[in-house]
Scaffold this active site. Structure first.
Site, PDB file in Angstrom:
ATOM      1  N   CYS A 152       0.898  -1.511   0.141  1.00  0.00           N
ATOM      2  CA  CYS A 152       0.054  -0.216  -0.009  1.00  0.00           C
ATOM      3  C   CYS A 152       0.739   0.844   0.017  1.00  0.00           C
ATOM      4  CB  CYS A 152      -1.006   0.201   0.854  1.00  0.00           C
ATOM      5  SG  CYS A 152      -2.105  -1.290   1.325  1.00  0.00           S
ATOM      6  N   VAL A 156       0.422   4.091  -2.945  1.00  0.00           N
ATOM      7  CA  VAL A 156      -0.441   5.623  -2.331  1.00  0.00           C
ATOM      8  C   VAL A 156       0.638   6.287  -2.619  1.00  0.00           C
ATOM      9  CG1 VAL A 156      -0.898   6.812   0.061  1.00  0.00           C
ATOM     10  CG2 VAL A 156      -1.879   4.652  -0.435  1.00  0.00           C
TER      11      VAL A 156
END
Length: 511
Positions: A152, A156
């Site tokens: 993640c 991001v």
């Protein structure tokens, strides 16, 4: 303290010792918890229809979703190729979770590294982490290929893997011709089967580049998908050997996840040869053994390789029949007599156990291909699905599972619950009980609450040993699935008839 080197006690016994019981009581003094009577009252309330309506109305919370995240599937795919080291562009904690989750299922060491991204990388990007990480991985672990995926954090902040890998090669981290396939695998979308698909496509596109020939090599490619039963790859090899045609498994992680103990550590046991994977572009056809963990890969093969693909799920009698007929069609070889004999044994076994499973109501949860395949087998046995829960569902799966249910008189009363979790399943089991539940280890909490017996099929299975070593496909797989199901039901019958002079009227020796 009761624990000492002379007698090491398992935690099951250890925590019942007086010292630990006193610790638990002391802990309660400052927890400010509710009285046992209130806890019991609320627990009983959660078993009813009123709570079920509130449970199904929630939108912002997921409780035990019965799926993994993308990088888990990506590194699972990667270790199916020889000498391949999974490399996760992200933090150490993330890759530690992926490794331990797989290790707890297989009871095997699962190797994987990370770029060890921290707060600095989250602000400035992870390029330097990758440059250093690839260099260290190449020098320390001597892989033949490093397969990169993301977490993640990397997604991001927008890390560009292709650019990062190119920059790392220019910096001398790895040789220019060293294979470093990659896949973007953000955990906040998709699931482990999405990650498997993304990585498989990334590896095949990397290895096969420039290897297309004018003529076919005559082989058949098999893509297992996110299949955690190592016996299945071995069953595919056995079936192909009986036919006598050449094949390539993309990717074969059976030896990696079930390696022999020879006294010497091998970091990269087994795996599909990189040259065989590169030549897979020249095969006559590719068969995927799962549909929902391979859509992008199959689309890529059809479009870029100009190679026909198909999906065969050889679970149960019908699925295995169709698979073998497909192999016979592609190879031009009749189905071997040995497999016909195995079919007869499987049908005989089903006949032996049919009366114990026929008419039994069951619930199931898991990933789309697994659920579809198990439901198909259970319908052949006359079992009746009631609750079918698939958190990482999609419209294609929902259409095909409903078509499967409509094809059998035993599937008429099932409800498909897409996007729901295991806390939803708990409400379903209390309000509409079934005879047995099919799912992974996390279902043992449902068994404890509802007393509905659990048939452990799927991933992960961490509280039972060796189930992953068996095959679930082919006629051999039919017998294994049958064995696990019917004997779970027998164990439940024994538990319910084992009180002398009260319930033991049918505590039978013969079933």
């Amino acid at each position: 303290m009761p624990q000492n080197p002379e007698k090491i006690q398992d935690h099951v016994e250890l925590f019942h010792q007086p010292e630990y019981q006193q610790l638990f009581e002391n802990k309660k003094q400052f927890e400010n918890g509710h009285e046992p009577e209130e806890v019991q009252r609320v627990a009983e309330w959660t078993k009813g229809w009123d709570y079920r309506e509130k449970n199904f109305a929630r939108e912002a919370l997921t409780v035990n979703p019965a799926k993994g995240c993308q990088p888990l599937g990506a590194i699972f795919a990667a270790v199916g190729f020889e000498g391949t080291l999974p490399f996760v562009q992200g933090s150490q904690g993330c890759v530690a979770y992926f490794r331990t989750h797989l290790t707890r299922h297989y009871k095997e060491p699962f190797s994987g590294v990370s770029s060890s991204m921290t707060e600095d990388a989250a602000v400035f990007g992870g390029l330097q982490n990758m440059i250093d990480g690839l260099a260290n991985s190449y020098q320390l672990y001597k892989p033949k290929m490093i397969a990169v995926c993301t977490t993640c954090m990397a997604e991001v902040i927008g890390d560009d893997l292709q650019a990062f890998i190119n920059n790392s090669k220019q910096a001398g981290s790895v040789p220019q011709d060293f294979p470093v396939p990659y896949a973007h695998t953000p955990s906040f979308v998709g699931s482990h089967i999405t990650g498997y698909d993304n990585m498989m496509k990334g590896i095949l596109s990397n290895l096969t580049a420039g290897h297309k020939k004018e003529t076919s090599n005559g082989k058949i490619n098999f893509i297992p998908g996110f299949d955690t039963y190592v016996g299945n790859n071995r069953e595919i090899k056995r079936i192909a050997s009986l036919f006598g045609f050449d094949y390539t498994i993309l990717a074969d992680n059976s030896d990696y996840l079930d390696s022999p103990n020879t006294g010497e550590f091998d970091m990269y046991p087994g795996g599909t040869k990189l040259e065989d994977a590169a030549d897979s572009i020249n095969a006559k056809a590719t068969i995927a053994l799962q549909a929902h963990s391979t859509p992008k890969t199959r689309e890529y093969i059809e479009k870029e390789w100009q190679q026909p693909t198909s999906v065969s799920r050889p679970w149960g009698i019908k699925g295995t029949d169709e698979f073998l007929m497909k192999l016979s069609e592609l190879s031009g070889i009749p189905i071997p007599e040995e497999l016909e004999i195995e079919r007869g044994r499987a049908v005989d076994a089903m006949t032996d156990s049919h009366s114990w499973i026929h008419g039994k109501r069951f619930a199931i949860y898991g990933e789309p291909d697994l659920v579809y395949s198990v439901v198909g087998f259970m319908l052949e046995m006359g079992a009746e699905p009631v609750h079918i829960l698939v958190h990482n569902s999609n419209e294609v799966f929902e259409a095909e599972i409903k078509e499967l249910l409509a094809s059998s008189p035993f599937g008429q009363h099932a409800t498909v619950w897409p996007g729901k979790d295991l806390w939803h399943m708990r409400s379903l089991l209390f309000t509409e009980p079934v005879d047995f539940l099919v799912g992974n280890t996390y279902g043992k909490y449902l068994w404890r609450d509802t007393k509905i017996p659990l048939v452990r099929i799927g991933y992960p299975i961490m509280d039972r040993h060796h189930l992953h070593r068996y095959a679930t496909i082919g006629y051999q797989g039919v017998i294994n699935l049958l064995n696990w199901t019917v004997n779970t039901l027998f164990e439940e019958i024994d538990r319910n008839t084992n009180i002398p002079s009260k319930t033991d009227i049918s505590y039978d020796l013969i079933r």
